[in-house]
Design a protein around this motif. Structure first.
Motif, PDB file in Angstrom:
ATOM      1  N   VAL A   1      -1.113  -0.345  -0.563  1.00 35.09           N
ATOM      2  CA  VAL A   1      -1.714   0.574  -1.532  1.00 35.09           C
ATOM      3  C   VAL A   1      -0.781   0.761  -2.728  1.00 35.09           C
ATOM      4  O   VAL A   1       0.431   0.978  -2.571  1.00 35.09           O
ATOM      5  CB  VAL A   1      -2.006   1.943  -0.887  1.00 35.09           C
TER       6      VAL A   1
ATOM      7  N   VAL B   1     -11.379   7.647  -4.611  1.00 34.01           N
ATOM      8  CA  VAL B   1     -10.055   7.024  -4.691  1.00 34.01           C
ATOM      9  C   VAL B   1      -9.544   6.675  -3.298  1.00 34.01           C
ATOM     10  O   VAL B   1      -8.979   5.600  -3.072  1.00 34.01           O
ATOM     11  CB  VAL B   1      -9.065   7.950  -5.421  1.00 34.01           C
ATOM     12  N   TRP B   2      -9.758   7.576  -2.342  1.00 37.72           N
ATOM     13  CA  TRP B   2      -9.299   7.332  -0.963  1.00 37.72           C
ATOM     14  C   TRP B   2      -9.980   6.095  -0.380  1.00 37.72           C
ATOM     15  O   TRP B   2      -9.320   5.232   0.216  1.00 37.72           O
ATOM     16  CB  TRP B   2      -9.589   8.557  -0.110  1.00 37.72           C
TER      17      TRP B   2
ATOM     18  N   CYS C   1      -8.539   3.035  -1.899  1.00 40.91           N
ATOM     19  CA  CYS C   1      -7.229   2.718  -1.322  1.00 40.91           C
ATOM     20  C   CYS C   1      -7.389   2.031   0.032  1.00 40.91           C
ATOM     21  O   CYS C   1      -6.675   1.068   0.347  1.00 40.91           O
ATOM     22  CB  CYS C   1      -6.395   3.983  -1.158  1.00 40.91           C
TER      23      CYS C   1
ATOM     24  N   ALA D   1      -2.936   4.961  -7.659  1.00 38.53           N
ATOM     25  CA  ALA D   1      -3.823   5.929  -7.028  1.00 38.53           C
ATOM     26  C   ALA D   1      -3.559   7.339  -7.557  1.00 38.53           C
ATOM     27  O   ALA D   1      -4.496   8.111  -7.788  1.00 38.53           O
ATOM     28  CB  ALA D   1      -3.641   5.886  -5.510  1.00 38.53           C
TER      29      ALA D   1
END
Length: 198
Positions: free
Chosen positions: A155, A191-192, A195, A160
């Motif tokens: 990631v 966003v999570w 990722c 992020a």
């Protein structure tokens, strides 16, 4: 918010009563008339202190406004005890969004940001005391999620963080309506999920 004479910053500690009066005067002036209204002369007059007193402890009017802002939101980057990684990230983004959406805080921060390019001391303080700690709080949470296996090892944490914290600033600086609670949750989820898909 113009820059002024360098502060001496020595001698006896600041009187908390004087400090409070100066911070309050600066906030009121900046809210009433914008950055141009929050000059050292105007702050001194409203707080009923001398220019010498102000310059003894602050290098500029913007520094006074920034100190007041930091005082008012210092605890907002603390992770809630027992929170999951997603809950912690949501807390950080929601807290930032609430601060920037606050009509008593957001306009002050916008004025400080606008003043920072012409005042290196404020630019550095804004970065060191405001931007960096808030980014770090989110980054730490994401790195802990990587360590626990919730997110993959590859990631791009800084990317992020940018994706999570930029929308509230973008909306503040361009005078757009702030995110609502549901939008903050959707932002974090988007966003999570991105990722996790890397």
């Amino acid at each position: 918010m113009g820059s002024g004479e360098p502060a001496a910053r020595r001698g006896r500690p600041r009187s908390e009563a004087v400090r409070g009066a100066v911070l309050s005067a600066a906030a009121d002036l900046a809210l009433e008339g914008g950055s141009a209204a929050a000059t050292v002369d105007a702050i001194a007059k409203r707080a009923e202190v001398s220019r010498t007193t102000i310059y003894k402890w602050w290098p500029s009017a913007a520094a006074i406004v920034l100190e007041g802002l930091l005082d008012s939101v210092r605890d907002s980057i603390t992770r809630p005890p027992g929170s999951t990684s997603v809950e912690a990230v949501t807390h950080h983004v929601s807290a930032l969004n609430s601060i920037l959406a606050d009509p008593a805080v957001g306009p002050l921060l916008r004025n400080v940001i606008a003043a920072s390019p012409s005042d290196p001391a404020i630019e550095r303080a804004l970065l060191d005391q405001w931007i960096t700690p808030r980014r770090a709080a989110v980054a730490v949470t994401l790195r802990e999620a990587v360590q626990s296996g919730e997110l993959p090892a590859d990631v791009a944490v800084e990317v992020a963080v940018d994706a999570l914290v930029s929308p509230p600033y973008y909306r503040l600086m361009f005078g757009m309506a702030p995110l609502d609670e549901d939008a903050v949750i959707r932002l974090v989820q988007t966003v999570w999920q991105g990722c996790r898909a890397t």
